[in-house]
Each structure stands twice: as structure tokens, then as C-alpha cells.
Design an enzyme around this catalytic site. Sequence first.
Site, PDB file in Angstrom:
ATOM      1  N   ARG A   1      -4.051  -3.264  -1.053  1.00  0.00           N
ATOM      2  CA  ARG A   1      -4.410  -3.962   0.193  1.00  0.00           C
ATOM      3  C   ARG A   1      -5.906  -3.820   0.477  1.00  0.00           C
ATOM      4  O   ARG A   1      -6.538  -4.746   0.935  1.00  0.00           O
ATOM      5  CB  ARG A   1      -3.590  -3.399   1.357  1.00  0.00           C
ATOM      6  CG  ARG A   1      -2.117  -3.747   1.272  1.00  0.00           C
ATOM      7  CD  ARG A   1      -1.295  -2.923   2.226  1.00  0.00           C
ATOM      8  NE  ARG A   1      -1.434  -1.496   1.920  1.00  0.00           N
ATOM      9  CZ  ARG A   1      -0.847  -0.519   2.591  1.00  0.00           C
ATOM     10  NH1 ARG A   1      -0.089  -0.816   3.629  1.00  0.00           N
ATOM     11  NH2 ARG A   1      -1.013   0.739   2.243  1.00  0.00           N
ATOM     12  N   ARG A   2      -6.482  -2.651   0.164  1.00  0.00           N
ATOM     13  CA  ARG A   2      -7.902  -2.425   0.481  1.00  0.00           C
ATOM     14  C   ARG A   2      -8.779  -2.958  -0.659  1.00  0.00           C
ATOM     15  O   ARG A   2      -9.223  -2.210  -1.514  1.00  0.00           O
ATOM     16  CB  ARG A   2      -8.138  -0.932   0.727  1.00  0.00           C
ATOM     17  CG  ARG A   2      -7.498  -0.449   2.038  1.00  0.00           C
ATOM     18  CD  ARG A   2      -7.526   1.057   2.149  1.00  0.00           C
ATOM     19  NE  ARG A   2      -6.688   1.712   1.159  1.00  0.00           N
ATOM     20  CZ  ARG A   2      -6.556   3.032   1.038  1.00  0.00           C
ATOM     21  NH1 ARG A   2      -7.218   3.837   1.840  1.00  0.00           N
ATOM     22  NH2 ARG A   2      -5.775   3.551   0.108  1.00  0.00           N
TER      23      ARG A   2
ATOM     24  N   ASP B   1      -0.352  -6.954  -0.820  1.00  0.00           N
ATOM     25  CA  ASP B   1       0.616  -6.051  -0.198  1.00  0.00           C
ATOM     26  C   ASP B   1       1.923  -6.249  -0.957  1.00  0.00           C
ATOM     27  O   ASP B   1       2.532  -7.316  -0.869  1.00  0.00           O
ATOM     28  CB  ASP B   1       0.780  -6.415   1.293  1.00  0.00           C
ATOM     29  CG  ASP B   1       1.668  -5.417   2.022  1.00  0.00           C
ATOM     30  OD1 ASP B   1       2.515  -4.776   1.359  1.00  0.00           O
ATOM     31  OD2 ASP B   1       1.527  -5.292   3.247  1.00  0.00           O
TER      32      ASP B   1
ATOM     33  N   TYR C   1      12.122   9.421   1.471  1.00  0.00           N
ATOM     34  CA  TYR C   1      11.167   9.361   0.351  1.00  0.00           C
ATOM     35  C   TYR C   1      11.887   9.743  -0.946  1.00  0.00           C
ATOM     36  O   TYR C   1      11.759   9.064  -1.969  1.00  0.00           O
ATOM     37  CB  TYR C   1       9.963  10.269   0.601  1.00  0.00           C
ATOM     38  CG  TYR C   1       8.972  10.229  -0.560  1.00  0.00           C
ATOM     39  CD1 TYR C   1       8.203   9.096  -0.797  1.00  0.00           C
ATOM     40  CD2 TYR C   1       8.844  11.310  -1.434  1.00  0.00           C
ATOM     41  CE1 TYR C   1       7.319   9.036  -1.884  1.00  0.00           C
ATOM     42  CE2 TYR C   1       7.965  11.264  -2.518  1.00  0.00           C
ATOM     43  CZ  TYR C   1       7.211  10.124  -2.738  1.00  0.00           C
ATOM     44  OH  TYR C   1       6.354  10.063  -3.817  1.00  0.00           O
TER      45      TYR C   1
ATOM     46  N   GLU D   1      -4.629  10.937  -1.853  1.00  0.00           N
ATOM     47  CA  GLU D   1      -4.533  10.644  -0.413  1.00  0.00           C
ATOM     48  C   GLU D   1      -3.080  10.645   0.065  1.00  0.00           C
ATOM     49  O   GLU D   1      -2.783  10.309   1.214  1.00  0.00           O
ATOM     50  CB  GLU D   1      -5.198   9.295  -0.117  1.00  0.00           C
ATOM     51  CG  GLU D   1      -6.691   9.347  -0.320  1.00  0.00           C
ATOM     52  CD  GLU D   1      -7.391   8.026  -0.059  1.00  0.00           C
ATOM     53  OE1 GLU D   1      -6.788   7.122   0.553  1.00  0.00           O
ATOM     54  OE2 GLU D   1      -8.547   7.884  -0.478  1.00  0.00           O
TER      55      GLU D   1
HETATM   56  P1  NDP Z   1      -2.609   7.517  -2.704  1.00  0.00           P
HETATM   57  O1  NDP Z   1      -2.283   7.449  -1.266  1.00  0.00           O
HETATM   58  O2  NDP Z   1      -3.893   8.155  -3.102  1.00  0.00           O
HETATM   59  O3  NDP Z   1      -2.541   6.058  -3.361  1.00  0.00           O
HETATM   60  C1  NDP Z   1      -1.502   5.172  -3.035  1.00  0.00           C
HETATM   61  C2  NDP Z   1      -1.874   3.777  -3.491  1.00  0.00           C
HETATM   62  O4  NDP Z   1      -0.785   2.892  -3.186  1.00  0.00           O
HETATM   63  C3  NDP Z   1      -3.097   3.238  -2.765  1.00  0.00           C
HETATM   64  O5  NDP Z   1      -3.945   2.610  -3.704  1.00  0.00           O
HETATM   65  C4  NDP Z   1      -2.542   2.221  -1.799  1.00  0.00           C
HETATM   66  O6  NDP Z   1      -3.450   1.127  -1.652  1.00  0.00           O
HETATM   67  C5  NDP Z   1      -1.307   1.746  -2.555  1.00  0.00           C
HETATM   68  N1  NDP Z   1      -0.332   1.119  -1.664  1.00  0.00           N
HETATM   69  C6  NDP Z   1       0.398   1.697  -0.672  1.00  0.00           C
HETATM   70  N2  NDP Z   1       1.137   0.784  -0.037  1.00  0.00           N
HETATM   71  C7  NDP Z   1       0.863  -0.412  -0.640  1.00  0.00           C
HETATM   72  C8  NDP Z   1       1.298  -1.744  -0.422  1.00  0.00           C
HETATM   73  N3  NDP Z   1       2.173  -2.043   0.547  1.00  0.00           N
HETATM   74  N4  NDP Z   1       0.813  -2.716  -1.215  1.00  0.00           N
HETATM   75  C9  NDP Z   1      -0.074  -2.430  -2.201  1.00  0.00           C
HETATM   76  N5  NDP Z   1      -0.521  -1.196  -2.458  1.00  0.00           N
HETATM   77  C10 NDP Z   1      -0.065  -0.197  -1.674  1.00  0.00           C
HETATM   78  O7  NDP Z   1      -1.396   8.291  -3.376  1.00  0.00           O
HETATM   79  P2  NDP Z   1      -1.026   8.608  -4.914  1.00  0.00           P
HETATM   80  O8  NDP Z   1      -2.055   8.134  -5.833  1.00  0.00           O
HETATM   81  O9  NDP Z   1      -0.626  10.019  -4.961  1.00  0.00           O
HETATM   82  O10 NDP Z   1       0.298   7.725  -5.040  1.00  0.00           O
HETATM   83  C11 NDP Z   1       0.525   6.845  -6.118  1.00  0.00           C
HETATM   84  C12 NDP Z   1       1.988   6.919  -6.511  1.00  0.00           C
HETATM   85  O11 NDP Z   1       2.275   8.222  -6.979  1.00  0.00           O
HETATM   86  C13 NDP Z   1       2.976   6.650  -5.386  1.00  0.00           C
HETATM   87  O12 NDP Z   1       4.023   5.851  -5.877  1.00  0.00           O
HETATM   88  C14 NDP Z   1       3.489   8.037  -5.032  1.00  0.00           C
HETATM   89  O13 NDP Z   1       4.766   7.998  -4.471  1.00  0.00           O
HETATM   90  C15 NDP Z   1       3.477   8.682  -6.393  1.00  0.00           C
HETATM   91  N6  NDP Z   1       3.498  10.126  -6.436  1.00  0.00           N
HETATM   92  C16 NDP Z   1       2.503  10.869  -5.837  1.00  0.00           C
HETATM   93  C17 NDP Z   1       2.527  12.245  -5.925  1.00  0.00           C
HETATM   94  C18 NDP Z   1       1.529  13.102  -5.240  1.00  0.00           C
HETATM   95  O14 NDP Z   1       1.807  14.279  -5.002  1.00  0.00           O
HETATM   96  N7  NDP Z   1       0.351  12.592  -4.934  1.00  0.00           N
HETATM   97  C19 NDP Z   1       3.571  12.928  -6.696  1.00  0.00           C
HETATM   98  C20 NDP Z   1       4.574  12.060  -7.232  1.00  0.00           C
HETATM   99  C21 NDP Z   1       4.505  10.713  -7.138  1.00  0.00           C
HETATM  100  P3  NDP Z   1      -3.789   0.372  -0.278  1.00  0.00           P
HETATM  101  O15 NDP Z   1      -3.531   1.323   0.851  1.00  0.00           O
HETATM  102  O16 NDP Z   1      -5.231  -0.010  -0.448  1.00  0.00           O
HETATM  103  O17 NDP Z   1      -2.882  -0.817  -0.287  1.00  0.00           O
HETATM  104  C1  8X3 Z   2       5.251  13.252  -4.248  1.00  0.00           C
HETATM  105  C2  8X3 Z   2       5.551  14.658  -4.559  1.00  0.00           C
HETATM  106  O1  8X3 Z   2       6.992  16.639  -3.926  1.00  0.00           O
HETATM  107  O2  8X3 Z   2       5.600  15.668  -2.194  1.00  0.00           O
HETATM  108  O3  8X3 Z   2       6.173  12.380  -4.822  1.00  0.00           O
HETATM  109  O4  8X3 Z   2       7.541  14.548  -2.950  1.00  0.00           O
HETATM  110  S1  8X3 Z   2       6.469  15.395  -3.353  1.00  0.00           S
END
Ligand code: NDP
Ligand code: 8X3
Length: 257
Positions: free
Chosen positions: A38-39, A64, A157, A193
Site C-alpha cells: 500500500r505504501r 491493497d 492470527y 515492523e
Molecule cells: P512488516 O510489518 O515489517 O511488513 C509487512 C508488510 O506487509 C508490509 O510491507 C506491508 O505493506 C504489507 N501489508 C500489510 N497489509 C497489506 C495489505 N493489505 N496489502 C498489501 N500489503 C500489505 O512485517 P514482516 O515483514 O515481519 O511481515 C511479513 C510477513 O511475515 C507477514 O505475513 C507476517 O505474518 C510474517 N511473519 C512475520 C514474523 C515476525 O516475527 N516478524 C514471523 C512469522 C511470520 P504496506 O503497509 O505498505 O501495505
Molecule cells: C509472527 C511470529 O510468534 O509473533 O508470525 O506469531 S509470532
Amino acid sequence: MQNLKNKIVLITGASSGIGQASAVEFAKLGAKLVLAARRKERLDVLSAKLSKEYKSEVLTISLDVRDQKAVQKAIEGLPAEWAEIDILLNNAGLSRGLEKIQEGIIQNWEEMIDTNIKGLLYVTRAVLPGMIQRNAGHIVNIGSIAGHEIYPGGNVYNATKYAVRALNKAMRMDVFGSDIRVTSIDPGMAETEFSLVRFRGDAEKAKKVYQGTRPLQAGDIAEAVVWSCSRPPHVNIEDMVITATDQAAAAMVNRKQ
Ligand code: NDP
Ligand code: 8X3
């Protein structure tokens, strides 16, 4: 090892964390990148950096993933030279809150389900038919340790990431017999983030999640994504759980203070 040079890679959620780090890893190997989030302003900054540092070809799209029509339109509207996506990284996702179900905030539930499950499906539905037509392609889903075990407050989640795990297996079966590969990369705690989003911008609370421990970094996951995509064509990495050395279970984290 498969050469990823000039492969077209679509990354959802490329504006931050794991998606952004994956864009960098793919760029290093000469892939052509379609970056979605989105950003868009963040994507454009990333695009300029990748073009400068790695001479990457990058297309950025404001998207989105919860908006099915927009997803369809964006994929159908890709310029011809970008339309044949070789690798789809279904990464966009988020968590909101840690409330018990009896105190749950419905809007948070909707947002997680709409993004993590329905968004992932919408993008896959738009991209996969082309892969099937070409009998080529690789879908990488970002799951989570949260899709393998429940932790207190994780409820919805957790359910979305269990769903991603189910869908990963389902995709694998649905493309069975073709040359298309399907992979789930399932990280534990990674410092991105993610917690800032979960706690709606409360930086103090987000920081505490990682305090006193050595969490994964986004780059650790990006390396696994790229590694799974660069295996020889007959090798399919189905599901990889990656945790920090300091994390033995979702709610078992070694903290030094
Ligand atoms: P961040 O918050 O750093 O990044 C999340 C990304 O998802 C952003 O680029 C955001 O972009 C995008 N996003 C969220 N909602 C939307 C939407 N509606 N449409 C398009 N893009 C979207 O988190 P992570 O990098 O950690 O997360 C990435 C993935 O990894 C996720 O699926 C998360 O569940 C998974 N994950 C993360 C873990 C962790 O501990 N960090 C562990 C396990 C899994 P924008 O807001 O610009 O749209
Ligand atoms: C993100 C990791 O353990 O916070 O998927 O759910 S946890």
C-alpha cells in the site's frame, strides 16, 4: 542451483521487513522485481536503491491485497514484459492485538483474515493460472511458527497462519503433475515492523518483544526464500520452520535480562 537472473518476481508487502529484505536478495541475483504494497512511496525509494546498487529492473505497484478487484486489475494490467511472473512471494500480512477471544476486537479479526488469508488467495488466484499455462513458476508463502502452534492471545492470527499452512499444502496438491513449485517459509520471531503494527504504533511495547534476546532479522528469512527458489527444478522445499536460536517454541524465548 537454479539461476534467478531475469526471473520475474512479484513480492507482496515489499515496503517493509521480510518482503523488503527479499527484494534485496532477489535483486542481488539479477531478478526483475514487481514490488507491491500500500505504501508506494516506500517501494519507490527501495526501487531507486536497487536500481542504483544492483542495476535492477523494478516495477512498483500500489496494492491493497484485501481488494480482490484491485488485485485482479493490477495483475491483468502488468505490461507484457512483466506479465509472466516466475516467482510469487505471498508475504503481505499482519497481526493486530493479543486480546483473548472473549475480548476480541472484531475489526482486528477482519483485518487479519482479510489480509493473511483472503489477500493471499486473491493474489494467488490472479497469478497461478498464468503459471499453469506456462507450466512454470514458484509460489512462496510466508507462513509462521504461529501456523504450527498456538500461543496465548495469538488466536485469530494463529488461525490465519494455520490457514496459510493448509493452503500451502492445498496449492501443492492443486498443481501436482505440473512443474510448478510451492513453498512455505515459516519464521519465528523476526525483528521487523510486525510488532509495531500488532500494537498499532506503540514503539515501547513493540521493542519489549525483542528485548534481551536475539531475534531473527528479515534478511535471515529472505536468504531462505531465495535459497528455496534457487534449488534445482526437481527439488521442492515444501515447508521450512526457521526460529532464532533463542526461541524454542512460540512462547519460549530465552531472554538475558
Ligand atoms: P512488516 O510489518 O515489517 O511488513 C509487512 C508488510 O506487509 C508490509 O510491507 C506491508 O505493506 C504489507 N501489508 C500489510 N497489509 C497489506 C495489505 N493489505 N496489502 C498489501 N500489503 C500489505 O512485517 P514482516 O515483514 O515481519 O511481515 C511479513 C510477513 O511475515 C507477514 O505475513 C507476517 O505474518 C510474517 N511473519 C512475520 C514474523 C515476525 O516475527 N516478524 C514471523 C512469522 C511470520 P504496506 O503497509 O505498505 O501495505
Ligand atoms: C509472527 C511470529 O510468534 O509473533 O508470525 O506469531 S509470532
